[in-house]
Write a protein that holds these residues in place. Structure first.
Motif, PDB file in Angstrom:
ATOM      1  N   GLU A 188      39.370  22.908  26.739  1.00  0.00           N
ATOM      2  CA  GLU A 188      38.428  23.149  27.832  1.00  0.00           C
ATOM      3  C   GLU A 188      39.249  23.423  29.092  1.00  0.00           C
ATOM      4  OE1 GLU A 188      34.782  20.630  28.306  1.00  0.00           O
ATOM      5  OE2 GLU A 188      35.955  19.340  26.966  1.00  0.00           O
ATOM      6  N   ARG A 202      31.879  23.178  23.271  1.00  0.00           N
ATOM      7  CA  ARG A 202      33.093  22.587  22.702  1.00  0.00           C
ATOM      8  C   ARG A 202      33.214  22.872  21.209  1.00  0.00           C
ATOM      9  NH1 ARG A 202      31.314  17.848  25.707  1.00  0.00           N
ATOM     10  NH2 ARG A 202      32.492  17.605  27.638  1.00  0.00           N
ATOM     11  N   ARG A 211      39.934  20.738  22.056  1.00  0.00           N
ATOM     12  CA  ARG A 211      38.485  20.593  21.882  1.00  0.00           C
ATOM     13  C   ARG A 211      38.135  19.806  20.625  1.00  0.00           C
ATOM     14  NH1 ARG A 211      36.102  24.970  20.731  1.00  0.00           N
ATOM     15  NH2 ARG A 211      37.835  26.446  20.770  1.00  0.00           N
TER      16      ARG A 211
END
Length: 346
Positions: free
Chosen positions: A299, A158, A326
């Protein structure tokens, strides 16, 4: 250590709070190749905040003008004479972290700050392009400034493409300039202890006016130092790409608007996504920061799109994304919120 240009104890500036002051200063400013810009005010870029002092300098801060935009002597016509400099794409404006300045000028006056060279962005770009920093240094900077090692280990991928930004004073020291010649520590301490309401009070103290003028000088010196070190690209294509990054950076929170101090998703010390890389393809609205961002900022997984109840259409495989980008996923975790467990169809 960088060759240190002398910084006088007392700076010369012109305080502008009448129509004549404004128009005379604007006439001077229009005759220079670039301007140095910084704003002061109460809770800049925050809900309920306001800009009260717009500070503008000529190259190398040879002339410094402090515009009192809340002076009762001014009309909107007088203020517009100054604002027209900021949305003029033929005039370069050099700033340090212009995000809050942009938000205040946009929300208060409806003026978009255009043709901006943000030295905070140039410093981040120079880390890899000029100074050869890699992934280890990028992660170390994130961990030192905003995200603990424990949290960064949990976040993993991330954090890809995220960069910590640093403040003006820290950059001043990292460039090798004596810390004592940077920002006035007494005013910095005042900001931390009592906030920024002092910028609304009139008359402003000489100490505050000197502080505002000195910020213009520091930005001017850093701009010259960045150019000397090659942190400002000399190749035109690279230079204009940097200007595009800077424009995306200062305007990144325009859709989000002025956020409350308690907003977990307010602008922070991590560079927003879709700034360093030019966004491509369709854009999708983040449920947290409300920015419209490329799919690369979320994501994603491959999944089956829900079938419409009224049709016999065969379910199709499509890309699904999280509701938050993210960066907002990270800010949510930092604030103690639950992480997104759902996906949206793109």
């Amino acid at each position: 250590m960088a060759q240190f240009p002398p910084v006088p104890d007392t700076l010369n500036y012109i305080f502008c709070n009448t129509p004549a002051d404004f128009h005379n200063a604007v006439w001077v400013l229009r005759h220079h190749p670039y301007l140095i810009l910084d704003c002061e005010g109460h809770d800049l870029g925050r809900a309920g905040g306001c800009v009260t002092l717009v500070c503008v300098g000529t190259p190398l801060a040879e002339h410094i003008f402090l515009f009192d935009v809340i002076s009762p002597h001014l009309s909107r016509y007088d203020i517009d004479a100054l604002l027209n400099l900021f949305n003029d794409r033929n005039i370069l404006k050099v700033v340090w972290d212009g995000r809050m300045d942009y938000l205040e000028l946009w929300s208060t006056y409806g003026v978009s700050l255009e043709n901006v060279l943000d030295l905070q962005v140039a410093e981040v770009v120079s880390r890899g392009v000029v100074r050869g920093e890699g992934e280890i240094q990028r992660m170390k900077r994130l961990q030192q400034s905003y995200i603990s090692t424990q949290v960064s280990d949990r976040l993993g991928a991330r954090l890809d493409g995220l960069h910590a930004v640093i403040g003006l004073q820290r950059c001043w020291k990292e460039c090798g300039f004596p810390a004592g010649n940077g920002k006035d520590p007494a005013v910095v301490k005042m900001h931390k202890s009592i906030g920024s309401r002092m910028w609304v009070e009139r008359p402003l103290t000489e100490q505050l006016l000197q502080y505002a003028a000195k910020d213009i000088l520091l930005i001017g010196i850093l701009y010259a130092q960045f150019s000397k070190q090659g942190w400002i690209p000399r190749l035109p294509s690279d230079y204009y790409y940097l200007l595009g990054q800077c424009q995306r950076y200062v305007s990144a929170h325009r859709e989000q608007g002025k956020s409350a101090a308690v907003d977990a998703f307010k602008p922070c010390q991590i560079m927003p996504l879709d700034v360093l890389d030019h966004p491509v393809g369709p854009k999708y609205r983040c449920n947290a920061c409300h920015r419209y961002l490329s799919l690369a900022t979320y994501e994603t997984v491959q999944g089956v799109a829900p079938r419409q109840a009224s049709t016999s259409e065969v379910p199709r495989i499509t890309t699904l994304r999280r509701p938050r980008c993210r960066l907002c996923q990270i800010l949510a975790l930092r604030a103690g919120f639950r992480m997104d467990q759902t996906y949206l169809v793109t």
